[in-house]
Design a protein around this motif. Structure first.
Motif, PDB file in Angstrom:
ATOM      1  N   VAL A 309     -50.106   3.400  -2.431  1.00 34.79           N
ATOM      2  CA  VAL A 309     -50.670   2.333  -1.596  1.00 34.79           C
ATOM      3  C   VAL A 309     -51.779   2.981  -0.764  1.00 34.79           C
ATOM      4  N   TRP A 314     -49.275   3.606   3.790  1.00 26.46           N
ATOM      5  CA  TRP A 314     -48.293   4.642   3.489  1.00 26.46           C
ATOM      6  C   TRP A 314     -47.783   5.306   4.767  1.00 26.46           C
TER       7      TRP A 314
ATOM      8  N   ARG B 322     -43.081  -1.219  -0.598  1.00 23.82           N
ATOM      9  CA  ARG B 322     -44.529  -1.247  -0.367  1.00 23.82           C
ATOM     10  C   ARG B 322     -44.872  -1.892   0.957  1.00 23.82           C
TER      11      ARG B 322
ATOM     12  N   SER C 304     -48.613   8.206  -2.144  1.00 22.84           N
ATOM     13  CA  SER C 304     -47.234   7.754  -2.346  1.00 22.84           C
ATOM     14  C   SER C 304     -46.229   8.896  -2.311  1.00 22.84           C
TER      15      SER C 304
END
Lengths: 352, 352, 352
Positions: A309, A314, B322, C304
């Motif tokens: 992301v 994040w 997310r 990530s």
């Protein structure tokens, strides 16, 4: 690669598919974008129809010719990718052994080498090695003492096979692979490591293909085994005593720790990490970037890779991820309070 | 490997353990399942007792012989794995140097090579190299200018050591390793990269073992150092200026970025990623698949690997992962509302 | 490396920076801690001022000499790292070709080799290869049939280049790299894999540098292309048909799956995993340990990777992470209840 011209009807007969359209000749295979007039292409997905329209190719492998240009010839089949693979291989077979030993190769006098074997420049073959019929050992390979390479296997340049390894028939091992190196076995002795001698073998069964710079350790006491028909991509680590089942395909950068047993017909995505001393059932699919810490006893698709992301998102997510347990506890507490409130409120309402 | 027969009493005396049972002879070591009558096996865990009962082995290393079959002989010790390692090494010592230079090796005239060194076929040794007593350089290795290999170290086939590197004594470096290659140093010049020359060295101290296809870059200006007694598995990346402490063990597929300093006696699991310019304390354990973005100043066990779940579960979880920050904010809001309600409700109840 | 003494004023003129202080001579570059009196060092960050004070270096590259010791000479510039790289390269240029073919090299009679090419010991060069002016092929390399190496490129020891590959000018490829090996192409045929012949090429454009043991597969039908000026670190996997844009830099242990297209001027951190058949825009930064499952169409920073926490915390977090969807549902339910309660409570209050 000299080109051979082949009639589509001959291909249709040879590979059991249906010809629709003119029975033209093709001289090779290509992609839609790079094809010349004489190339055969394939169409596996309707989204590429536009590319087909602009392709020079006159001959196309497809599931059906519905909606497709009328000015092309079609080989119709259930699985265009498979048919394309078979025909591509027909036009571009693996080269055969040149049946010659290069004078710079250093070969132990007692190595057993079939008459039609190819051994390239700067190869070293140690005592007791057996190279079966049709084997090709390309430049700079090393085959350690007492290892056996089965018929028609090909070792590309600079493969290393440690002593006592077994490679089956029709295997292809790409450059930089190391087969049969010592497993990572160490015992802690108060203030230093003592190596645990690695006495097992690395066994590669028939029809296995292994990508560049992949490493397959020998077993500690028993053997490491790569099952027949398995496909391993580049830069994969297979630790000591691992067993890989038949036809399992493993994508690049995957690591499999010691004594893991992977079933047959598994698909393992790139960059996966599989822990040691576990069992994975047949027909398990593990998506790229996943970590498998314990056994998977059911066929199916598994995943744990975490997708990117934007960095700002994040950073904010990670704050909470690091204390997910706290968040969960908070939610539990809120639930309890809510139930309590409901009760109270119920009572409160009752008293009205 | 010719077999030598050794009495258990001799092993007990040599390695300081207790013999219980008949003083038979053993000829080697094996796993429970593959052992012959003359093999010594070990039992480290009661869950393998069943395998022991079915094993042909007559002699067993164990912590005690309680509950174990009476018809076997036992070597009793505190740490069966360690004793097994020591005895396995006794039966299978590393082969010694054959003290011979293969005629195909290309060796600079000013290289200093001890009389008992072994140099295999197709080796290249450049100017100024020093190979100390007992060193074995197997087939196809390359040792760059001015590098030094310490006494009794073994370089397996096709190891590359760049110029000016130092390898200590009794090291073992497996095939495909690259020691002392350029670090990844680049400076951005508006529209292209300018290389930063890598002028430091790669230094491997004594008693280090390094697995197949592992890469250890030279330092940028100062040196990259792998501390004495360290154990590195296959396909590990050690970037420029990294320092690895003594006896630290690192499993396969791990990457350690530039200038990281890892302490002594650390255990780093497979596929770990360790960022650059950080310090990790002594006795830190990092579990497989973990990412270490910043320093760890306390000994202890750390983890961040994410274990697989069925793909359906994963897809659902990822939706929320997310936007974990949103979820956390929602919970915070709910909490506030709940407190507000409680207050209101309290007031409301009060007014009753 | 013989030392050459250079006046700071000459460096200032040559590289367009300002000299402040005495116009002394320097003989090379070094780090702050290892510098001798005659070394030039750089200071990129004020936190290292203390190290500078204790450094023996008399000459310093810096952004300004404010707050810095008065007894040193300074080369002042906007980007000390870049200037340091340029001057370091000036003192330590890559060695030129020795313009000699080692007699142990095995070279096809029809290979086209420029007169000033260097070919080291135990090299194999197959039919149709072209080695352009100034090329250096170090010991033990293999160059497959019809491959072309552009002017002034350097292949370090034991690089393998498969047939039909193209390497541009001024490239540096480090030891153990495999360029142009078969991509991972397999079609499933009911009960076994059929290989899909890999007929494309691997093309490395000009000014590319590639780290040790990195693998770059040839294309399946079209080509794999590494764009000009790209920088690849060690142990990277580039699958078939990948396109890497110009000047993109990729850190070690990264895997890029088939047909991915990475833009120009991207920065990809170590251990990243990039899925196949996606597009990444120019100027995308992907932090270390990130997984990219789908296209990124906007420049920016993405992440990530999951950072370590103490193992106890991790275990507790993972319990909830595995059922994050449940947690999110719970929160949704609580929200609903809360709204309902508020309504009820409102009514309840109203009735008071």
């Amino acid at each position: 690669m000299q080109s051979i011209d082949v009639r589509l009807s001959d291909l249709a007969e040879k590979f059991g598919c249906e010809l629709i359209g003119e029975n033209i000749c093709v001289a090779g295979v290509a992609s839609l974008s790079s094809a010349a007039h004489s190339d055969l292409v394939f169409l596996n997905n309707e989204k590429f129809i536009d590319q087909l329209i602009h392709s020079k190719a006159k001959a196309v492998i497809a599931k059906s010719n519905e909606k497709l240009p009328l000015d092309r010839s079609y080989l119709i089949c259930r699985d265009p990718v498979l048919l394309f693979a078979l025909i591509a291989d027909y036009f571009n077979p693996r080269p055969l052994s040149q049946a010659s030993i290069h004078p710079t190769a250093v070969i132990a006098s007692d190595a057993v080498i079939a008459p039609d074997v190819e051994v390239g420049p700067h190869v070293t073959i140690e005592t007791g090695v057996i190279l079966s019929s049709g084997v090709q050992i390309k430049a700079g390979c090393f085959i350690g003492a007492n290892s056996v390479i089965g018929a028609n296997s090909i070792l590309m340049p600079r493969v290393v096979v440690y002593s006592d390894s077994m490679v089956g028939e029709r295997c292809v091992i790409h450059s930089g692979c190391v087969i049969g190196s010592d497993g990572f076995g160490n015992a802690w002795a108060r203030d230093h490591w003592v190596r645990i001698p690695q006495l097992g073998r690395a066994i590669i069964e028939n029809d296995v293909e292994i990508g560049a710079n992949t490493t397959i350790d020998r077993g500690a006491l028993d053997d490491t085994v790569i099952g027949s028909g398995a496909r391993l991509d580049n830069l994969i680590q297979i630790a000591h005593n691992v067993k890989i089942g038949s036809n399992t395909a493993i994508a690049a950068c995957t690591g499999i720790a010691g004594s893991a047993e992977i079933g047959a017909n598994c698909l393992i995505g790139g960059g996966a990490l599989i822990a040691g001393h576990l069992k994975i059932a047949d027909k398990v699919t593990i998506l790229a970037g996943s970590a498998v810490p314990s056994s998977l006893s059911e066929a199916g698709v598994y995943a744990s890779g975490v997708p990117v992301v934007p960095h700002g998102t994040w950073l904010k997510n990670m704050v909470h991820f690091r204390k997910l347990d706290e968040l969960a506890k908070k939610v539990k507490h809120i639930e309890k309070m809510q139930v309590a409130q409901q009760t109270t409120q119920g009572e409160s309402s009752d008293t009205n």
